[in-house]
Design a protein around this motif. Structure first.
Motif, PDB file in Angstrom:
ATOM      1  N   ASN A  45      39.269  68.939  11.656  1.00  0.00           N
ATOM      2  CA  ASN A  45      40.072  68.946  10.287  1.00  0.00           C
ATOM      3  C   ASN A  45      39.972  70.331   9.715  1.00  0.00           C
ATOM      4  O   ASN A  45      38.902  70.703   9.325  1.00  0.00           O
ATOM      5  CB  ASN A  45      39.695  68.040   9.342  1.00  0.00           C
ATOM      6  CG  ASN A  45      39.709  66.470   9.861  1.00  0.00           C
ATOM      7  OD1 ASN A  45      40.776  66.009  10.413  1.00  0.00           O
ATOM      8  ND2 ASN A  45      38.608  65.650   9.700  1.00  0.00           N
ATOM      9  N   VAL A  46      41.126  71.136   9.580  1.00  0.00           N
ATOM     10  CA  VAL A  46      41.152  72.512   9.404  1.00  0.00           C
ATOM     11  C   VAL A  46      41.405  72.409   8.036  1.00  0.00           C
ATOM     12  O   VAL A  46      42.448  72.149   7.485  1.00  0.00           O
ATOM     13  CB  VAL A  46      42.132  73.153  10.169  1.00  0.00           C
ATOM     14  CG1 VAL A  46      42.142  74.813   9.459  1.00  0.00           C
ATOM     15  CG2 VAL A  46      41.531  73.372  11.800  1.00  0.00           C
ATOM     16  N   VAL A  47      40.732  73.103   7.256  1.00  0.00           N
ATOM     17  CA  VAL A  47      40.976  73.323   5.546  1.00  0.00           C
ATOM     18  C   VAL A  47      40.819  74.907   5.322  1.00  0.00           C
ATOM     19  O   VAL A  47      39.860  75.408   5.755  1.00  0.00           O
ATOM     20  CB  VAL A  47      39.798  72.541   4.610  1.00  0.00           C
ATOM     21  CG1 VAL A  47      40.142  72.693   3.418  1.00  0.00           C
ATOM     22  CG2 VAL A  47      39.892  71.107   4.976  1.00  0.00           C
ATOM     23  N   LEU A  48      41.839  75.316   4.744  1.00  0.00           N
ATOM     24  CA  LEU A  48      42.044  76.606   4.290  1.00  0.00           C
ATOM     25  C   LEU A  48      41.676  76.952   2.743  1.00  0.00           C
ATOM     26  O   LEU A  48      42.326  76.269   2.272  1.00  0.00           O
ATOM     27  CB  LEU A  48      43.339  77.402   4.569  1.00  0.00           C
ATOM     28  CG  LEU A  48      43.643  77.169   6.327  1.00  0.00           C
ATOM     29  CD1 LEU A  48      45.320  77.625   6.422  1.00  0.00           C
ATOM     30  CD2 LEU A  48      42.940  77.634   7.044  1.00  0.00           C
ATOM     31  N   ALA A  49      40.838  77.947   2.771  1.00  0.00           N
ATOM     32  CA  ALA A  49      40.568  78.182   1.023  1.00  0.00           C
ATOM     33  C   ALA A  49      40.900  79.783   0.796  1.00  0.00           C
ATOM     34  O   ALA A  49      40.028  80.686   0.940  1.00  0.00           O
ATOM     35  CB  ALA A  49      39.195  77.938   0.899  1.00  0.00           C
TER      36      ALA A  49
END
Length: 329
Positions: free
Chosen positions: A270-274
């Motif tokens: 699960n890729v999460v970008l901040a």
């Protein structure tokens, strides 16, 4: 990384990025009458584009403001109202992202965006991504000739803001989260270590990917050195850093391409970008996420900002064609 079709972003040389002096806004972006969309805040640079319009040139369009805004922000609102009385004022709700997304969508839907000048300098990152999504879903003929303009920051205070009150996905960028998959959190480091730490603690990723602004494409040497120091401090605090990469502070398409490269390998996750760096790099994150709908983009809300010394206005500004940014021209 999740498998799937890899997006191909045009090279930045085809996009016609225009770097100008902020003092030249009057002649470079206001050479003709055009609608204006902007976000007015307590920052002095939030008013620079609007106030640069030559005497006698009053723009129609939209000016977004915070509900419950401070006296400093209200003073900027009043100066813009005097200069551009035809601008429609739209209130945004800092602690209510659904209401903010609805307000942006409804306001933009009611405007003729052809040849509009969209000043992205002072939108909060969450709001900017919402706006980008609305613009993406607007028919190209309704936004033909739109330009984005960004006024860079000069000096920035330390700290920039108070404690983080909530971490959440951005409306329109929720991604696809599978409970059976580990989380890979990608932090594009900016100038707020507490904000980055709050996001890392909230998502508890198995894999942490850290990005740092590239020196050759930073807004200034001073800001690069601050960013580098914060990046190195954050990196030393975690033992789950999978890899690091560099990205552009001022070229959105470069950021999208750099994310493609940085996330091209690795197990399914699960890729999460901040996005915690400049607004231009945040647009790059948005472009990448729009091409990879399984990816989530997150935002860390803070309780207060250091309004008195938050930032000064930088000497450079950047102008982009929206259609070319979307690969439509």
């Amino acid at each position: 990384m999740n498998k799937g079709k890899q997006a191909s972003f045009p090279s930045i040389s085809t996009v016609g990025t225009l770097k100008i002096l902020t003092s030249e806004l009057s002649t470079k972006v206001w050479a003709r009458d055009r609608p204006l969309i902007n976000r007015i805040s307590f920052e002095e640079r939030s008013a620079q584009v609007a106030l640069a319009a030559p005497e006698g040139r009053s723009a129609s369009g939209l000016t977004f403001v915070s509900n419950g805004r401070s006296e400093k922000a209200q003073a900027n609102v009043e100066s813009i109202r005097l200069r551009h009385p035809a601008l429609k004022q739209v209130e945004l709700f800092l602690a209510d992202p659904l209401a903010t997304a609805a307000a942006i969508s409804e306001a933009v839907a009611g405007e003729d965006l052809r040849d509009a000048l969209i000043d992205v300098s002072s939108f909060r990152r969450e709001e900017l991504l919402m706006l980008l999504e609305v613009l993406r879903t607007t028919k190209p003929e309704r936004r033909k000739g739109c330009d984005l303009v960004y006024v860079s920051a000069g000096k920035m205070s330390d700290p920039l803001s108070g404690n983080v009150t909530q971490c959440r996905s951005v409306v329109g960028f929720a991604g696809e989260i599978w409970p059976s998959r580990p989380t890979r959190l990608v932090v594009l480091m900016g100038f707020e270590i507490p904000r980055a730490r709050a996001i890392i603690e909230a998502y508890e990723p198995r894999y942490l990917v850290l990005g740092m602004g590239r020196e050759s494409e930073s807004m200034s040497k001073e800001l690069f050195e601050r960013n580098k120091a914060f990046f190195q401090e954050l990196k030393s605090n975690y033992d789950n850093v999978e890899n690091t990469f560099e990205f552009s502070a001022r070229e959105p398409l470069s950021v999208a391409a750099e994310l493609t490269e940085a996330l091209s390998k690795g197990a399914q996750s699960n890729v999460v970008l901040a996005p915690l760096h400049t607004k231009l790099s945040t647009i790059g994150v948005g472009l990448y996420a729009q091409a990879h709908r399984e990816v989530q983009v997150c935002y860390a809300e803070v309780g207060a900002y250091n309004e008195e010394t938050y930032s000064t206005t930088g000497g450079d500004s950047y102008v982009f064609s929206l259609s070319e940014l979307f690969g439509e021209a």
